[in-house]
Design a protein around this motif. Structure first.
Motif, short mmCIF file in Angstrom:
data_model
loop_
_atom_site.label_atom_id
_atom_site.label_comp_id
_atom_site.label_asym_id
_atom_site.label_seq_id
_atom_site.Cartn_x
_atom_site.Cartn_y
_atom_site.Cartn_z
N GLU A 208 -15.11 -5.30 -15.16
CA GLU A 208 -15.96 -4.28 -14.54
C GLU A 208 -15.20 -3.41 -13.54
N GLN A 209 -14.48 -4.04 -12.60
CA GLN A 209 -13.78 -3.27 -11.57
C GLN A 209 -12.66 -2.43 -12.16
N ALA A 210 -11.89 -3.01 -13.05
CA ALA A 210 -10.79 -2.27 -13.67
C ALA A 210 -11.32 -1.10 -14.47
N MET A 211 -12.43 -1.29 -15.19
CA MET A 211 -12.97 -0.20 -16.00
C MET A 211 -13.47 0.95 -15.14
N ALA A 212 -14.05 0.64 -13.98
CA ALA A 212 -14.49 1.70 -13.07
C ALA A 212 -13.30 2.53 -12.60
N ARG A 213 -12.18 1.86 -12.31
CA ARG A 213 -10.98 2.58 -11.88
C ARG A 213 -10.38 3.38 -13.03
N ILE A 214 -10.39 2.79 -14.22
CA ILE A 214 -9.87 3.50 -15.39
C ILE A 214 -10.70 4.75 -15.67
N LYS A 215 -12.02 4.61 -15.56
CA LYS A 215 -12.89 5.76 -15.78
C LYS A 215 -12.55 6.88 -14.80
N ASP A 216 -12.31 6.54 -13.54
CA ASP A 216 -11.97 7.55 -12.55
C ASP A 216 -10.61 8.17 -12.84
N LEU A 217 -9.65 7.36 -13.25
CA LEU A 217 -8.33 7.90 -13.61
C LEU A 217 -8.45 8.92 -14.74
N CYS A 218 -9.24 8.60 -15.75
CA CYS A 218 -9.42 9.51 -16.88
C CYS A 218 -10.12 10.79 -16.46
N ARG A 219 -11.05 10.68 -15.53
CA ARG A 219 -11.77 11.87 -15.05
C ARG A 219 -10.85 12.77 -14.24
N GLN A 220 -9.98 12.17 -13.42
CA GLN A 220 -9.13 12.95 -12.54
C GLN A 220 -7.92 13.55 -13.25
N ALA A 221 -7.48 12.92 -14.34
CA ALA A 221 -6.21 13.30 -14.96
C ALA A 221 -6.11 14.77 -15.35
N PRO A 222 -7.14 15.38 -15.97
CA PRO A 222 -6.97 16.78 -16.38
C PRO A 222 -6.80 17.74 -15.21
N ARG A 223 -7.23 17.35 -14.01
CA ARG A 223 -7.22 18.26 -12.87
C ARG A 223 -6.07 17.99 -11.91
N ASN A 224 -5.47 16.81 -11.99
CA ASN A 224 -4.40 16.43 -11.07
C ASN A 224 -3.04 16.87 -11.56
N THR A 225 -2.14 17.13 -10.61
CA THR A 225 -0.74 17.26 -10.97
C THR A 225 -0.20 15.87 -11.31
N LEU A 226 0.99 15.82 -11.89
CA LEU A 226 1.60 14.53 -12.20
C LEU A 226 1.75 13.70 -10.93
N GLU A 227 2.21 14.31 -9.85
CA GLU A 227 2.41 13.56 -8.61
C GLU A 227 1.09 13.01 -8.07
N GLN A 228 0.03 13.80 -8.14
CA GLN A 228 -1.28 13.34 -7.69
C GLN A 228 -1.76 12.18 -8.55
N GLN A 229 -1.55 12.27 -9.86
CA GLN A 229 -2.01 11.21 -10.75
C GLN A 229 -1.18 9.94 -10.57
N LEU A 230 0.12 10.10 -10.38
CA LEU A 230 0.96 8.93 -10.11
C LEU A 230 0.50 8.22 -8.84
N GLU A 231 0.14 8.98 -7.83
CA GLU A 231 -0.32 8.38 -6.58
C GLU A 231 -1.63 7.61 -6.79
N LEU A 232 -2.57 8.22 -7.53
CA LEU A 232 -3.84 7.55 -7.77
C LEU A 232 -3.64 6.30 -8.62
N GLU A 233 -2.78 6.39 -9.64
CA GLU A 233 -2.49 5.21 -10.45
C GLU A 233 -1.88 4.10 -9.62
N ALA A 234 -0.98 4.47 -8.70
CA ALA A 234 -0.35 3.46 -7.84
C ALA A 234 -1.37 2.76 -6.96
N GLN A 235 -2.28 3.55 -6.37
CA GLN A 235 -3.31 2.98 -5.51
C GLN A 235 -4.17 1.98 -6.28
N TYR A 236 -4.58 2.36 -7.49
CA TYR A 236 -5.46 1.50 -8.27
C TYR A 236 -4.72 0.28 -8.80
#
Length: 268
Positions: A208-236
């Motif tokens: 459940e928790q991992a899927m919620a984070r994965i869902k957010d990563l997928c939602r943010q990916a089209p709008r984030n730069t690579l650096e922003q997405q790398l940071e969010l992935e690292a946090q999660y």
């Protein structure tokens, strides 16, 4: 078990909650009552550990014909601030579906037009009948898109195709929308809901928790730069490493057994 009210049918199929638009006489046109009913159902489901995923669909062979044009016609007499406030009912529902922590799968039979298309595209995944019909229909009645239609469409088509779809309001088959990208699975006519429930059930058994984070990563990916997405992935990732879900998942992999995440639902 099925519960009915004026605008929404709800039932449970194992860990899957099925929410069905029940305004059949108007081809499931949207209304403030529908927004309120779905909002209440999703908020309850968010805190219910027995619910692992949600399927959003419609009764009577149609997903949703969009906004109720009779209501929209009456709104021209209202002050612009009041018209905007009423529109936010739709937009708040779109935001809720987008931000809902559990997977939401749309099951589309018949028509998904206007805001109905927006609602289907707001879901995390989409199962459509081959003969389903999608349309950005606003231009045909002198209106402009809402509900995030242009944002969702822009994620998978070029600006030229987006402009064509919005300016012509042409009907798009389930097969064409599948070819364009946003339809995950095509179903034979009458089978979209069953296939969506099967897909949702498969996903609902996950962490459940991992899927919620994965869902957010997928939602943010089209709008984030690579650096922003790398940071969010690292946090999660660093947060996920300390959970009981990862303990179970890694342990199951090393023990060569199937992971059991069900008993961990609802436990932060």
């Amino acid at each position: 078990m099925t519960e009915a009210n004026q605008v929404l049918l709800t039932r449970r199929e194992g860990a899957v909650l099925v929410l069905s638009n029940n305004n059949v006489a108007a081809r499931n046109a949207l209304s403030p009552e529908f927004y309120a009913a779905v909002t209440a159902a999703l908020r309850d489901a968010a805190s219910d550990p027995a619910v692992g995923a949600v399927v959003l669909t419609g009764e009577g062979g149609h997903f949703c014909a969009g906004g109720d044009l009779r209501q929209l016609a009456r709104r021209r007499e209202l002050p612009i601030e009041e018209r905007r406030a009423k529109l936010e009912g739709l937009h708040d529902l779109i935001r809720l579906v987008r931000d809902f922590p559990k997977p939401v799968v749309a099951a589309v039979e018949g028509a998904a037009a206007g805001a109905g298309l927006s609602l289907a595209l707001a879901c995390d995944m989409l199962v459509a009948a081959r003969n389903a019909v999608f349309s950005v229909a606003y231009v045909k009645v002198g209106l402009t898109p809402d509900g995030g239609a242009t944002a969702f469409l822009a994620e998978f088509v070029s600006r030229q195709v987006l402009t064509e779809l919005c300016l012509t309001g042409e009907r798009i088959s389930g097969e064409r929308l599948h070819a364009l990208g946003p339809v995950n699975r095509l179903a034979e006519p009458g089978q979209a809901q069953a296939e969506a429930v099967a897909l949702a059930a498969q996903i609902a058994s996950g962490p459940e928790q991992a899927m919620a984070r994965i869902k957010d990563l997928c939602r943010q990916a089209p709008r984030n730069t690579l650096e922003q997405q790398l940071e969010l992935e690292a946090q999660y990732m660093v947060r996920s490493q300390e959970t009981e879900e990862s303990r179970e998942g890694i342990g199951a992999f090393l023990d060569k057994r199937v992971a059991d995440f069900t008993g961990l639902r609802g436990k932060a």
